[in-house]
Enzyme design. Structure first.
Site, PDB file in Angstrom:
ATOM      1  N   LYS A 116       0.811  -1.219   0.000  1.00 34.23           N
ATOM      2  CA  LYS A 116       0.000   0.000   0.000  1.00 34.23           C
ATOM      3  C   LYS A 116       0.845   1.270   0.000  1.00 34.23           C
ATOM      4  O   LYS A 116       0.465   2.279  -0.601  1.00 34.23           O
ATOM      5  CB  LYS A 116      -0.958  -0.014   1.191  1.00 34.23           C
ATOM      6  CG  LYS A 116      -2.099  -1.016   1.049  1.00 34.23           C
ATOM      7  CD  LYS A 116      -3.076  -0.889   2.203  1.00 34.23           C
ATOM      8  CE  LYS A 116      -4.301  -1.772   2.001  1.00 34.23           C
ATOM      9  NZ  LYS A 116      -3.978  -3.192   2.006  1.00 34.23           N
ATOM     10  N   GLU A 200      -3.096   7.831   6.626  1.00 34.46           N
ATOM     11  CA  GLU A 200      -3.611   8.746   5.618  1.00 34.46           C
ATOM     12  C   GLU A 200      -4.863   9.427   6.147  1.00 34.46           C
ATOM     13  O   GLU A 200      -5.472   8.977   7.126  1.00 34.46           O
ATOM     14  CB  GLU A 200      -3.918   8.012   4.312  1.00 34.46           C
ATOM     15  CG  GLU A 200      -5.029   6.995   4.425  1.00 34.46           C
ATOM     16  CD  GLU A 200      -5.244   6.217   3.137  1.00 34.46           C
ATOM     17  OE1 GLU A 200      -4.382   6.296   2.255  1.00 34.46           O
ATOM     18  OE2 GLU A 200      -6.279   5.535   3.037  1.00 34.46           O
ATOM     19  N   ASN A 235     -14.304  -2.486   8.220  1.00 31.95           N
ATOM     20  CA  ASN A 235     -13.566  -2.392   6.955  1.00 31.95           C
ATOM     21  C   ASN A 235     -13.660  -3.669   6.118  1.00 31.95           C
ATOM     22  O   ASN A 235     -12.905  -3.837   5.157  1.00 31.95           O
ATOM     23  CB  ASN A 235     -12.097  -2.039   7.208  1.00 31.95           C
ATOM     24  CG  ASN A 235     -11.947  -0.740   7.967  1.00 31.95           C
ATOM     25  OD1 ASN A 235     -12.447   0.293   7.547  1.00 31.95           O
ATOM     26  ND2 ASN A 235     -11.275  -0.796   9.114  1.00 31.95           N
ATOM     27  N   GLU A 275      -9.165   0.329  -6.493  1.00 31.40           N
ATOM     28  CA  GLU A 275     -10.146   0.790  -5.513  1.00 31.40           C
ATOM     29  C   GLU A 275      -9.994   2.288  -5.270  1.00 31.40           C
ATOM     30  O   GLU A 275      -8.883   2.802  -5.164  1.00 31.40           O
ATOM     31  CB  GLU A 275      -9.987   0.023  -4.209  1.00 31.40           C
ATOM     32  CG  GLU A 275     -10.197  -1.484  -4.366  1.00 31.40           C
ATOM     33  CD  GLU A 275     -10.325  -2.191  -3.034  1.00 31.40           C
ATOM     34  OE1 GLU A 275     -10.065  -1.552  -1.981  1.00 31.40           O
ATOM     35  OE2 GLU A 275     -10.688  -3.377  -3.031  1.00 31.40           O
ATOM     36  N   GLU A 288      -6.140   1.690  -3.385  1.00 32.69           N
ATOM     37  CA  GLU A 288      -5.163   0.623  -3.594  1.00 32.69           C
ATOM     38  C   GLU A 288      -5.543  -0.133  -4.856  1.00 32.69           C
ATOM     39  O   GLU A 288      -6.650   0.020  -5.388  1.00 32.69           O
ATOM     40  CB  GLU A 288      -5.133  -0.340  -2.408  1.00 32.69           C
ATOM     41  CG  GLU A 288      -6.442  -1.083  -2.170  1.00 32.69           C
ATOM     42  CD  GLU A 288      -6.372  -2.025  -0.987  1.00 32.69           C
ATOM     43  OE1 GLU A 288      -5.314  -2.644  -0.812  1.00 32.69           O
ATOM     44  OE2 GLU A 288      -7.369  -2.132  -0.264  1.00 32.69           O
ATOM     45  N   ASN A 290      -5.817  -4.065  -6.073  1.00 32.30           N
ATOM     46  CA  ASN A 290      -5.763  -5.475  -5.715  1.00 32.30           C
ATOM     47  C   ASN A 290      -5.356  -6.271  -6.941  1.00 32.30           C
ATOM     48  O   ASN A 290      -6.091  -6.334  -7.927  1.00 32.30           O
ATOM     49  CB  ASN A 290      -7.115  -5.955  -5.193  1.00 32.30           C
ATOM     50  CG  ASN A 290      -7.397  -5.401  -3.816  1.00 32.30           C
ATOM     51  OD1 ASN A 290      -6.621  -5.594  -2.888  1.00 32.30           O
ATOM     52  ND2 ASN A 290      -8.494  -4.679  -3.676  1.00 32.30           N
ATOM     53  N   PHE A 348     -21.633  -9.659  15.829  1.00 33.91           N
ATOM     54  CA  PHE A 348     -21.065 -10.352  14.672  1.00 33.91           C
ATOM     55  C   PHE A 348     -19.847 -11.200  15.047  1.00 33.91           C
ATOM     56  O   PHE A 348     -18.908 -11.333  14.261  1.00 33.91           O
ATOM     57  CB  PHE A 348     -20.692  -9.355  13.572  1.00 33.91           C
ATOM     58  CG  PHE A 348     -21.868  -8.586  13.031  1.00 33.91           C
ATOM     59  CD1 PHE A 348     -22.616  -9.088  11.985  1.00 33.91           C
ATOM     60  CD2 PHE A 348     -22.234  -7.377  13.583  1.00 33.91           C
ATOM     61  CE1 PHE A 348     -23.702  -8.386  11.492  1.00 33.91           C
ATOM     62  CE2 PHE A 348     -23.320  -6.661  13.100  1.00 33.91           C
ATOM     63  CZ  PHE A 348     -24.062  -7.170  12.043  1.00 33.91           C
TER      64      PHE A 348
END
Length: 670
Positions: A116, A200, A235, A275, A288, A290, A348
């Site tokens: 990244k 960032e 995320n 992305e 980024e 992928n 979750f």
């Protein structure tokens, strides 16, 4: 073209690759760990090779074992799927040295885009719009605090070698930077063997929108529209769709052209995804790239008609890309729901176990609706603790967005899974959420709409009426069946008495029977709580797990699970206990005592099966509300268990490195 390829992966993506290879006439080789000995992908492949113990670090992540399997079976190429070795440049290089083709990009592209930090530097040089931030490696928490202050809050702390939402933390102020930095580094080290992180600027109310690209070894590159991936939790993407309800054609074209320019600049060869995060004004920033197939690739396939796995294989075999940009047409709308083995009612938390029942909805085209289910399990499969908790990817396609959402809603209602906890109730509820249906999305959607977690939903009056009708029909058929088995006649059993009471959880609702007969198929008029009669039509039979029919104007697909003297009905994210009884029985039922739940307030219970990473407290220690009591790792994610109030630790029953079952007592409080 290759005659045989090996799939260096497991689960649904291994099954997905096998399907495309089979259509192309290519033989396949599966690899499997001890935990996957009886897995579906092993059964589907033409050959299978055992590669080691259950932990991925001892099997799926060991490149040497994959190469040995290739040599033993004569596989000419390796498709890595996603995760595991899919973005490891050294693995790609070793394959090349052995004369084995990697079905994916070249090492140069993997290195340039897979890291990244380096990818953002590369994107800056290629004049791709990027998010403001510090791209260097951050050495310690002090440096992280200083850099975050310079960038301006909020900031995102991210693992350099990360993916799948792991090793990521948001810091809204200085107090959260230090803990976020340490947690991100720890998760990154555990998941990727690389603890580097960077920081960032965090874009408020961002959308996560990505562009699918295809590029060959001959300089040809195209983009196949976008995917909206803004519905995320921690995320991790939960629901995706294509196209995005937010982009206009101008923005779509600009993002696509930047994505293709980046792919060409790095000499990309395969399917890849660029992305972006997109702000409220449709300004977009590179996030980024992928360098692999994405989990959510089916929605792109459904709206373009392009088999991305086939294209990857053809590109790896040296073929020219047969599709040109002008050939790409976006047709209709597609939605994907990720079915996870996790309990939505317990924040979750991961769930493991055997699938005692697994009945997905039928796949195929049904009029204007297409249903697709990418899965790697079947009834009887085991969901282990060693891998990602995703069980299946359910996809629907329709001419319009709302039609695709409604098709997804009904398909989720028909998806029967027992033996583990799963997130279908949450997904079903989400399909009815006004903000989702209107397309007003951001990556903070779940946190904003469910700030206290997902709790059991309460039906409104209209939904209560539907559930009461279904519960009544179930009971009438049950009694009719019992009469026939015992030789009694219905008039003597009271089945056709006009007045009934349906108990929905703790609410008692009167139901009156009008026109109709108790039979299969059933067509009967019912009046709920003195309201207007509704005609109920269904061919459901006792014992079937899904009740299908109509209640008035509602088309209903509801899951039925028998309980004592009734049934539990799951529909649209609702789950209610129903018991249908005569009025006098209902009077007596109201008088029955309710058993109190056991008091666990002085215990810290393990909320999921997992491995104890650390316990930073000691016996006799006084802790304040919010302090960390234990960290438990499950399915590659670290879960921090914190004190919900001020308390004193009396006894610790677990230790770091120990594997615990769900509800195991970690510690006791005074």
């Amino acid at each position: 073209m290759f005659k045989k390829i090996l799939i260096a992966n497991r689960g649904e993506i291994a099954c997905r690759v096998i399907k495309s290879a089979r259509r192309m006439g290519i033989a396949t080789v599966a690899v499997y760990s001890d935990a996957d000995r009886d897995a579906v992908h092993v059964e589907m492949a033409d050959e299978a090779v055992h590669i080691g113990p259950a932990p991925a670090a001892q099997s799926y992540l060991v490149a040497e074992k994959i190469i040995e399997a290739c040599k033993a079976t004569g596989a000419q190429a390796v498709h890595p799927g996603y995760g595991f070795l899919s973005e490891r440049a050294s693995f790609c290089e070793t394959l090349e040295q052995e004369g084995i083709v990697f079905v994916g990009p070249k090492p140069k592209a993997i290195r340039a885009m897979g890291d990244k930090i380096e990818s953002k530097k590369f994107a800056n040089d290629a004049r791709v719009s990027t998010v403001p931030g510090y791209l260097g490696v951050i050495e310690d928490a002090d440096q992280a605090e200083r850099i975050a202050g310079e960038i301006g809050y909020p900031v995102m702390i991210k693992a350099s070698a990360g993916g799948g939402g792991k090793g990521m933390r948001i810091a809204w102020g200085q107090a959260e930077v230090r803990d976020g930095f340490e947690r991100a580094r720890s998760e990154a080290k555990s998941s990727f063997g690389d603890d580097r992180v960077f920081i960032e600027k965090f874009i408020v109310d961002p959308r996560h929108i990505e562009i699918q690209v295809l590029a060959d070894a001959h300089g040809n590159a195209i983009y196949l529209g976008e995917r909206e991936c803004s519905i995320q939790r921690r995320n991790q993407k939960v629901v995706e769709e294509a196209p995005s309800p937010f982009l206009d054609e101008k923005t779509r074209c600009a993002m696509g052209e930047q994505a293709v320019a980046l792919a060409k600049a790095v000499d990309y060869q395969s399917a890849g995804t660029v992305e972006f995060i997109v702000d409220r004004d449709r300004n977009f920033y590179f996030l980024e790239m992928n360098t692999r197939l994405q989990v959510e690739h089916p929605v792109t396939e459904l709206i373009t008609g392009v088999d991305l796995v086939e294209q990857m294989i053809r590109i790896a075999a040296g073929e020219n890309l047969a599709i040109r940009q002008g050939d790409v047409k976006l047709n209709g709308w597609a939605v994907e729901s990720r079915l996870y083995a996790e309990d939505p009612y317990r924040n979750f938390l991961p769930s493991i176990g055997r699938l005692t029942r697994y009945r997905p909805p039928a796949e195929g085209r049904f009029g204007d609706i297409v249903i697709r289910n990418d899965t790697g399990v079947t009834e009887g499969s085991e969901i282990p603790m060693f891998y990602d908790p995703m069980v299946a990817k359910l996809c629907t396609w329709a001419p319009t967005r709302l039609e695709a959402i409604d098709a997804m809603s009904e398909a989720l209602d028909e998806f029967v899974v027992d033996g583990i906890e799963h997130n279908i109730p949450f997904l079903s509820a989400l399909m009815q959420h006004p903000r989702w249906r209107e397309g007003r999305l951001s990556t903070g959607f779940i946190a904003e709409e469910y700030p206290d977690g997902f709790a059991p939903m309460m039906p409104d009056d209209e939904e209560k009426a539907v559930l009461a009708c279904v519960g009544t029909v179930i009971e009438l058929l049950r009694r009719d069946r019992l009469d026939r088995l015992t030789g009694r006649l219905a008039p003597h059993s009271g089945v056709l008495k006009p007045d009934w009471v349906v108990r929905l959880d703790d609410e008692y609702i009167p139901v009156s029977i009008g026109e109709g007969m108790v039979s299969i198929p059933m067509e009967i008029d019912l009046s709920v709580a003195g309201g207007k009669p509704q005609t109920v039509i269904s061919d459901w039979r006792p014992g079937e797990p899904v009740w299908r029919g109509t209640v008035g104007e509602h088309s209903v697909a509801a899951q039925i699970r028998p309980i004592g003297n009734g049934a539990r009905i799951a529909w649209r994210g609702l789950s209610v206990m129903t018991r249908t009884m005569l009025p006098r029985t209902a009077e007596l039922d109201r008088l029955m005592p309710i058993k109190a739940a056991p008091d666990t307030s002085k215990l810290l219970l393990c909320p999921m099966p997992g491995l104890v990473v650390s316990i930073p407290v000691a016996e006799g220690q006084e802790v304040k509300a919010g302090e960390t009591l234990a960290i438990v790792e499950a399915m590659k994610m670290e879960n921090v268990l914190r004190a919900d109030r001020d308390l004193t630790v009396e006894k610790i029953n677990a230790k770091p490195g120990e594997s615990l079952a769900v509800d195991a007592v970690i510690m006791e409080f005074a």
